[in-house]
Write a protein that holds these residues in place. Structure first.
Motif, mmCIF file in Angstrom:
data_model
loop_
_atom_site.group_PDB
_atom_site.id
_atom_site.type_symbol
_atom_site.label_atom_id
_atom_site.label_comp_id
_atom_site.label_asym_id
_atom_site.label_seq_id
_atom_site.Cartn_x
_atom_site.Cartn_y
_atom_site.Cartn_z
ATOM 1 N N GLU A 1 -0.938 103.957 -11.880
ATOM 2 C CA GLU A 1 -2.349 103.557 -11.975
ATOM 3 C C GLU A 1 -3.260 104.745 -11.677
ATOM 4 O OE1 GLU A 1 -3.100 100.346 -9.348
ATOM 5 O OE2 GLU A 1 -1.597 99.013 -10.238
ATOM 6 N N VAL A 2 -2.882 105.504 -10.678
ATOM 7 C CA VAL A 2 -3.675 106.668 -10.290
ATOM 8 C C VAL A 2 -3.584 107.759 -11.355
ATOM 9 C CG1 VAL A 2 -3.938 108.508 -8.583
ATOM 10 C CG2 VAL A 2 -3.372 106.184 -7.844
ATOM 11 N N LEU A 3 -2.377 107.978 -11.859
ATOM 12 C CA LEU A 3 -2.160 109.056 -12.814
ATOM 13 C C LEU A 3 -2.801 108.786 -14.165
ATOM 14 C CD1 LEU A 3 1.584 109.913 -12.040
ATOM 15 C CD2 LEU A 3 -0.493 110.925 -11.077
ATOM 16 N N ASN A 4 -3.017 107.505 -14.469
ATOM 17 C CA ASN A 4 -3.614 107.153 -15.759
ATOM 18 C C ASN A 4 -5.133 107.278 -15.759
ATOM 19 O OD1 ASN A 4 -1.162 106.630 -16.978
ATOM 20 N ND2 ASN A 4 -1.148 104.470 -16.379
ATOM 21 N N LYS A 5 -5.720 107.416 -14.565
ATOM 22 C CA LYS A 5 -7.169 107.594 -14.474
ATOM 23 C C LYS A 5 -7.501 109.073 -14.650
ATOM 24 C CE LYS A 5 -7.961 103.688 -11.321
ATOM 25 N NZ LYS A 5 -8.435 103.296 -9.966
ATOM 26 N N ILE B 1 0.388 116.831 -15.699
ATOM 27 C CA ILE B 1 -1.054 116.757 -15.406
ATOM 28 C C ILE B 1 -1.513 118.118 -14.899
ATOM 29 C CG2 ILE B 1 -2.832 115.660 -13.989
ATOM 30 C CD1 ILE B 1 -0.977 113.192 -13.893
ATOM 31 N N ILE B 2 -2.331 118.798 -15.685
ATOM 32 C CA ILE B 2 -2.818 120.118 -15.287
ATOM 33 C C ILE B 2 -4.319 120.127 -14.983
ATOM 34 C CG2 ILE B 2 -1.003 121.366 -16.508
ATOM 35 C CD1 ILE B 2 -2.964 121.815 -18.787
ATOM 36 N N LYS B 3 -4.982 119.038 -15.339
ATOM 37 C CA LYS B 3 -6.412 118.923 -15.037
ATOM 38 C C LYS B 3 -6.612 117.787 -14.038
ATOM 39 C CE LYS B 3 -8.186 120.769 -19.409
ATOM 40 N NZ LYS B 3 -9.067 120.525 -20.581
ATOM 41 N N TYR B 4 -7.196 118.132 -12.921
ATOM 42 C CA TYR B 4 -7.455 117.132 -11.885
ATOM 43 C C TYR B 4 -8.626 117.631 -11.034
ATOM 44 C CZ TYR B 4 -4.242 120.535 -9.853
ATOM 45 O OH TYR B 4 -3.626 121.699 -9.488
ATOM 46 N N LYS B 5 -9.192 116.731 -10.292
ATOM 47 C CA LYS B 5 -10.338 117.081 -9.449
ATOM 48 C C LYS B 5 -9.890 117.136 -7.992
ATOM 49 C CE LYS B 5 -15.060 115.740 -8.186
ATOM 50 N NZ LYS B 5 -16.168 114.777 -8.394
#
Length: 288
Positions: free
Chosen positions: A177-181, A208-212
Motif C-alpha cells: 500500500e505504501v509502495l504504490n503511493k 523505486i528510485i524516486k521518493y520523498k
C-alpha cells in the motif's frame, strides 16, 4: 625535540599562523619560527607550506600531527595512571548512533554507577562516519558503530546482531500500500545514517528510485511522523519492542541481507587503553 615543540607545532597547525600560534602558546613569533625550523631540520622535511596569507600542513606535517595526538594521549594517560595508581577512575567518552543510545546507554550507566562509581561516562550520538573519525582523532574513547569497520588503527568487539524492520503507521495493512503511493515518503535521519542507507537500498531493490525524504534529527520525532502516517522508516526490531510496543505502528520484516545489522565497539589499538576503557572493553568482550 621536546613536548613543548610539539605543542607549538600543533598550535601553528590549528591557527594557520605563526603569529596566532605565538599568542596561543604565550611566546613570541621568533620562538615559534625557530621551533618549527628545528623540527623540520630534525625530521628532514617541510612540515608546513607557507604563503603570504597562511601556513598549512604538508603531507609530512599531517603524519606528524597524528603522532602528536598519540604522544599527547600517552602523556595524559601516564600522568593520570601515576597519580591514581591502582584506581579505576576518570572519564570515558563513548559514541553511538541514537538507537544504540536508547538500548545500551542506560544499562551501561547503571552498571558503571554500581561497580565503578568514580568513572564518569559521557555518551554522545552522531553519524557512523563521525563516530569513527572521532575515535581515530582521540575525541572519543570508544564508539558503537555498525560493521564492517576496516581501519587498521582500530580494534573492535562484536556486540550484537540486530534485526531491522520496516516501520509504518498501524493503518497500513500491507507494505505494498505504501509502495504504490507516489511518491513514496520516508522518514529518516540525515545522510550518513545506516538506517537511511538500508531503507534506500530496500527501495532500490523494489525498483523505486524516486521518493520523498523527510529528514528529522531525533528518534522520537521519526516515530511521531511515522505514527501519523507521514511515511515509513527502518529501525531495529528490539527498539520497537522495548520502547514503542504501545504505539500505533506496524513492523514489516526484511530479508536477512538487508535486515541484519551487526554492531561493534571500536577503540584505538595502537595506544594503551586507560584502566576505565579496559574495564569497559572487557565488559563487552564477556557479553559478546
Amino acid at each position: 625535540m621536546n613536548t613543548n615543540d610539539l605543542k607549538i607545532f600543533e598550535a601553528v597547525a590549528a591557527h594557520g599562523s605563526f603569529t596566532k600560534a605565538a599568542e596561543a602558546t604565550f611566546t613570541v613569533q621568533s620562538n615559534v619560527t625557530a621551533r618549527i625550523k628545528s623540527l623540520e631540520e630534525e625530521f628532514g622535511v617541510e612540515l608546513f607550506t607557507r604563503t603570504s596569507r597562511k601556513v598549512a600542513l604538508t603531507t609530512a606535517g599531517e603524519t606528524l600531527m597524528q603522532y602528536c595526538k598519540k604522544i599527547n594521549h600517552l602523556i595524559d594517560e601516564a600522568k593520570y595512571d601515576i597519580k591514581n595508581a591502582g584506581q579505576i577512575i576518570g572519564q570515558l567518552k563513548i559514541g553511538c548512533i541514537e538507537t544504540t543510545m536508547a538500548l545500551k546507554a542506560p544499562e551501561i550507566i547503571n552498571y558503571f554507577a554500581e561497580n565503578y562509581p568514580d568513572v564518569d561516562l559521557e555518551f554522545r550520538s552522531a553519524m557512523r562516519s563521525t563516530l569513527i573519525s572521532e575515535v581515530l582523532n582521540f575525541k572519543l574513547d570508544a564508539a558503537f558503530v555498525s560493521a564492517p569497520v576496516s581501519q587498521p588503527e582500530l580494534d573492535q568487539i562484536h556486540i550484537r546482531d540486530e534485526q531491522l524492520v520496516i516501520v509504518s503507521s498501524a493503518q497500513t495493512a500491507k507494505i505494498s500500500e505504501v509502495l504504490n503511493k507516489q511518491p513514496v515518503k520516508i522518514i529518516v535521519f540525515d545522510q550518513g545514517c545506516i538506517f537511511r542507507a538500508r531503507l534506500e537500498s530496500w527501495l532500490s531493490a523494489k525498483g523505486i528510485i524516486k521518493y520523498k525524504s523527510i529528514v528529522l534529527n531525533s528518534l522520537e520525532g521519526i516515530i511521531n511522523f511515522v505514527e501519523a502516517g507521514l511515511g515509513i522508516t527502518i529501525l531495529p526490531a528490539e527498539v520497537m519492542e522495548h520502547y514503542y510496543a504501545g504505539r500505533k505502528l506496524i513492523a514489516f520484516p526484511l530479508n536477512k541481507e538487508l535486515g541484519t545489522m551487526t554492531t561493534v565497539l571500536i577503540y584505538r589499538k595502537d595506544v594503551p587503553p586507560s584502566r576505565a576503557l579496559q574495564v569497559f572493553a572487557d565488559m563487552h568482550k564477556v557479553q559478546g
